[in-house]
Scaffold this active site. Structure first.
Site, PDB file in Angstrom:
ATOM      1  CE1 TYR A  11       2.538   6.289   8.301  1.00 51.70           C
ATOM      2  CE2 TYR A  11      -0.110   5.781   7.736  1.00 51.70           C
ATOM      3  CZ  TYR A  11       1.585   5.947   8.263  1.00 51.70           C
ATOM      4  OH  TYR A  11       1.945   4.065   8.347  1.00 51.70           O
TER       5      TYR A  11
ATOM      6  CG  HIS B 209       4.936   3.057  12.323  1.00 53.42           C
ATOM      7  ND1 HIS B 209       4.562   4.316  12.123  1.00 53.42           N
ATOM      8  CD2 HIS B 209       4.970   3.224  11.920  1.00 53.42           C
ATOM      9  CE1 HIS B 209       3.875   3.938  10.864  1.00 53.42           C
ATOM     10  NE2 HIS B 209       4.550   2.977  10.824  1.00 53.42           N
TER      11      HIS B 209
HETATM   12  N1  LIG Z   1       3.847  -0.254   9.363  1.00 54.56           N
HETATM   13  C1  LIG Z   1       5.108   0.380   8.827  1.00 54.56           C
HETATM   14  O1  LIG Z   1       5.818   0.634   8.588  1.00 54.56           O
HETATM   15  C2  LIG Z   1       3.616   1.149   7.188  1.00 54.56           C
HETATM   16  C3  LIG Z   1       5.154   1.470   6.327  1.00 54.56           C
HETATM   17  C4  LIG Z   1       4.739   1.049   4.830  1.00 54.56           C
HETATM   18  C5  LIG Z   1       3.280   1.482   4.457  1.00 54.56           C
HETATM   19  N2  LIG Z   1       2.525   1.586   5.622  1.00 54.56           N
HETATM   20  C6  LIG Z   1       0.771   1.128   4.989  1.00 54.56           C
HETATM   21  O2  LIG Z   1       0.089   0.867   4.409  1.00 54.56           O
HETATM   22  C7  LIG Z   1       0.055   1.192   3.190  1.00 54.56           C
HETATM   23  C8  LIG Z   1      -0.089   0.749   1.673  1.00 54.56           C
HETATM   24  O3  LIG Z   1       0.941   0.685   1.853  1.00 54.56           O
HETATM   25  P1  LIG Z   1       1.906   1.060   0.609  1.00 54.56           P
HETATM   26  O4  LIG Z   1       1.380   2.510   0.151  1.00 54.56           O
HETATM   27  O5  LIG Z   1       3.548   0.884  -0.007  1.00 54.56           O
HETATM   28  O6  LIG Z   1       0.986   0.104  -0.532  1.00 54.56           O
HETATM   29  P2  LIG Z   1       0.703  -0.989  -2.031  1.00 54.56           P
HETATM   30  O7  LIG Z   1       1.919  -2.083  -2.036  1.00 54.56           O
HETATM   31  O8  LIG Z   1      -0.397  -1.811  -1.734  1.00 54.56           O
HETATM   32  O9  LIG Z   1       1.163  -0.087  -2.749  1.00 54.56           O
HETATM   33  C9  LIG Z   1       0.211   1.184  -3.319  1.00 54.56           C
HETATM   34  C10 LIG Z   1       0.026   1.869  -4.274  1.00 54.56           C
HETATM   35  O10 LIG Z   1       0.245   1.041  -5.248  1.00 54.56           O
HETATM   36  C11 LIG Z   1       0.243   1.758  -7.165  1.00 54.56           C
HETATM   37  N3  LIG Z   1      -0.816   0.551  -7.679  1.00 54.56           N
HETATM   38  C12 LIG Z   1      -2.364   0.384  -7.409  1.00 54.56           C
HETATM   39  N4  LIG Z   1      -2.829   0.039  -8.711  1.00 54.56           N
HETATM   40  C13 LIG Z   1      -1.318  -0.271  -9.922  1.00 54.56           C
HETATM   41  C14 LIG Z   1      -0.837  -0.337 -10.872  1.00 54.56           C
HETATM   42  N5  LIG Z   1      -1.366  -1.226 -11.468  1.00 54.56           N
HETATM   43  N6  LIG Z   1       0.241  -0.157 -11.351  1.00 54.56           N
HETATM   44  C15 LIG Z   1       0.701   1.016 -10.741  1.00 54.56           C
HETATM   45  N7  LIG Z   1       0.982   1.076  -9.206  1.00 54.56           N
HETATM   46  C16 LIG Z   1      -0.460   0.885  -9.222  1.00 54.56           C
HETATM   47  C17 LIG Z   1      -1.507   2.782  -6.098  1.00 54.56           C
HETATM   48  O11 LIG Z   1      -2.176   3.522  -6.496  1.00 54.56           O
HETATM   49  C18 LIG Z   1      -0.865   3.208  -4.700  1.00 54.56           C
HETATM   50  O12 LIG Z   1      -0.139   3.980  -5.015  1.00 54.56           O
HETATM   51  C19 LIG Z   1      -0.096   3.194   2.621  1.00 54.56           C
HETATM   52  O13 LIG Z   1      -0.489   3.941   3.484  1.00 54.56           O
HETATM   53  C20 LIG Z   1       0.490   2.727   5.264  1.00 54.56           C
HETATM   54  O14 LIG Z   1      -0.837   2.970   5.777  1.00 54.56           O
HETATM   55  C21 LIG Z   1       2.445   1.188   6.469  1.00 54.56           C
HETATM   56  O1  LIG Z   2       4.459   3.464   7.775  1.00 51.34           O
HETATM   57  C1  LIG Z   2       6.138   3.933   7.774  1.00 51.34           C
HETATM   58  C2  LIG Z   2       6.408   4.086   6.235  1.00 51.34           C
HETATM   59  C3  LIG Z   2       5.551   4.934   6.328  1.00 51.34           C
HETATM   60  C4  LIG Z   2       4.707   5.892   5.582  1.00 51.34           C
HETATM   61  N1  LIG Z   2       3.973   6.971   4.955  1.00 51.34           N
HETATM   62  C5  LIG Z   2       5.107   7.493   5.767  1.00 51.34           C
HETATM   63  C6  LIG Z   2       5.196   9.012   5.931  1.00 51.34           C
HETATM   64  C7  LIG Z   2       6.103   9.256   7.383  1.00 51.34           C
HETATM   65  C8  LIG Z   2       6.905   8.771   7.676  1.00 51.34           C
HETATM   66  C9  LIG Z   2       6.695   7.348   8.150  1.00 51.34           C
HETATM   67  C10 LIG Z   2       6.159   7.071   7.077  1.00 51.34           C
END
Ligand SMILES: NC(=O)c1ccc[n+]([C@@H]2O[C@H](COP(=O)([O-])OP(=O)(O)OC[C@H]3O[C@@H](n4cnc5c(N)ncnc54)[C@H](O)[C@@H]3O)[C@@H](O)[C@H]2O)c1
Ligand SMILES: OCCc1c[nH]c2ccccc12
Length: 279
Positions: free
Chosen positions: A51, A105
Site C-alpha cells: 500500500y 498477504h
Molecule cells: N488482505 C488483502 O488482500 C486485502 C484486500 C483488500 C482490502 N484489504 C484491507 O481491507 C480494507 C478495506 O477494504 P475495502 O475497501 O475493500 O472494504 P469495504 O468493502 O469495507 O469498502 C469500504 C468502502 O466502502 C465505501 N462505503 C461505505 N459506505 C458506503 C455507502 N453507503 N455507499 C457506497 N460506498 C460506501 C467506503 O467509503 C469505502 O470506500 C483495505 O483498506 C485494506 O486495508 C485487504
Molecule cells: O490487500 C491487497 C489488495 C490491495 C488493496 N490495496 C492495494 C494496493 C496495491 C496492491 C494491492 C492492494
C-alpha cells in the site's frame, strides 16, 4: 473501548480495523485519514508494504498521541524476499518495535517453501517482532498445509468476505474456526461499493429500515454474525462513526441473516467490477 476477539495465542485483536489499502486514490497520502480514524475511536489499523503507506501510518500513530498499548497494528509480508528483512523494513517504516499482527498477504508468496516460510514467521513471533502471526487470502487447502507443519498455528486468516462470495468463503471460515483461527473479512461492503444494484440491496435496505441503521451497518453486522472480524475503511468521518457503532447495535435475526445469505447466493449484478487478485 472497542470490542476484541481472543486469538489462539492468548492475544486480543480489536474486531473493527481501519484499512489503508483501498479507500483512497492510488498513492494518495493517507496520514490524515488514519489520524481521523484514530481520533474517531479506531484502535486497529491495517496496512501493508504494497500500500506504500506504512511510513504514513507511522506518522499518524505518532501524531495521535496514543500510547503503543492503546493501538493494534497489522501489516503484511507481500513483496517476497527474505522474511526477516521484510518485517524489519516494515517496523522501520512504521517506527515501531513490534507489530501486533504480521500476515502473509497471499498464499503464493510462500508456496515454494511453506514449511521454511512459516518457520520464519514463527521466529518473528518468538523474537517479539510481531505479537501474533497469521495469513491472508488462504483457502482451506492452503490453511491445511500451514497447520500441518506449524508449531505455532496462524492466529488469523484475513479474506475477502461479503454476501456475494459467502457461499465460496464459508468453508474457509468454518475450517479456520475448527482450528482456532479467527477470520477477518475485508471488502464486506462490496454490495455498496463495488457491486451496487444487486439482489442483496433490497434485503439490506429492509433490515436497515427496521433497525433504523445504515446499509453499511447492516452489512458489517452480517459479517460479525458469521463470527468474522471486520477490516473496512472510509475517508468520511460520519461513516467511521457508523462502523464503530456496529458492535453495539442489536443482532440481526436468524431470518434476516438467512435472507442476506440467500440474496448473496444469487450473485452480484452483472455490472459489478471484476474482483482483482493482487496476490
Ligand atoms: N488482505 C488483502 O488482500 C486485502 C484486500 C483488500 C482490502 N484489504 C484491507 O481491507 C480494507 C478495506 O477494504 P475495502 O475497501 O475493500 O472494504 P469495504 O468493502 O469495507 O469498502 C469500504 C468502502 O466502502 C465505501 N462505503 C461505505 N459506505 C458506503 C455507502 N453507503 N455507499 C457506497 N460506498 C460506501 C467506503 O467509503 C469505502 O470506500 C483495505 O483498506 C485494506 O486495508 C485487504
Ligand atoms: O490487500 C491487497 C489488495 C490491495 C488493496 N490495496 C492495494 C494496493 C496495491 C496492491 C494491492 C492492494
Amino acid at each position: 473501548m472497542p470490542t476484541t476477539v481472543k486469538l489462539n495465542d492468548g492475544n486480543e485483536m480489536p474486531t473493527m480495523a481501519f484499512g489503508t489499502g483501498s479507500v483512497m486514490k492510488e498513492k494518495e497520502d493517507v496520514t490524515g485519514f488514519v489520524e481521523q480514524a484514530l481520533d474517531s475511536g479506531f484502535d486497529h489499523i491495517d496496512t501493508a508494504p504494497i500500500y506504500y503507506n506504512e511510513n504514513q501510518v507511522g506518522a499518524a500513530i505518532r501524531e495521535s498521541g496514543l500510547s503503543r498499548e492503546e493501538l493494534y497494528i497489522t501489516t503484511k509480508y507481500d513483496f517476497g524476499g527474505p522474511i526477516q528483512k521484510a518485517v524489519r523494513d516494515s517496523l522501520d517504516k512504521l517506527g515501531l518495535k513490534s507489530v501486533d499482527l504480521y500476515l502473509i498477504h497471499g498464499p503464493n508468496l510462500i508456496e515454494k517453501d511453506v514449511e521454511g516460510s512459516w518457520k520464519e514467521f514463527e521466529k518473528i513471533k518468538e523474537d517479539g517482532l510481531a505479537k501474533s502471526i497469521g495469513v491472508s487470502n488462504f483457502n482451506v487447502e492452503q490453511l491445511r498445509k500451514v497447520i500441518k507443519i506449524a508449531r505455532i498455528k496462524p492466529a488469523v486468516n484475513q479474506i475477502n468476505f461479503n454476501p456475494y462470495n459467502y457461499a465460496s468463503q464459508k468453508a474457509a471460515v468454518e475450517y479456520a474456526a475448527k482450528h482456532g483461527i479467527v477470520t477477518a473479512g475485508y471488502s464486506g461492503l462490496t454490495p455498496l461499493s463495488r457491486s451496487p444494484g444487486g439482489p442483496v440491496d433490497p434485503v439490506v435496505s429492509t433490515i436497515a429500515a427496521r433497525l433504523n441503521v445504515s446499509a453499511a451497518q447492516v452489512l458489517l453486522k452480517w459479517v460479525r454474525s458469521k463470527g468474522v472480524a471486520v477490516v473496512t475503511t472510509s475517508s468520511k468521518k460520519e461513516r467511521l462513526a457508523e462502523y464503530l457503532a456496529v458492535e453495539e447495535l442489536p443482532d440481526l435475526t436468524a431470518a434476516e441473516i438467512a435472507a442476506i445469505d440467500a440474496a448473496g447466493a444469487k450473485g452480484p449484478p452483472s455490472t459489478a467490477s471484476p474482483v482483482v487478485h493482487f496476490l
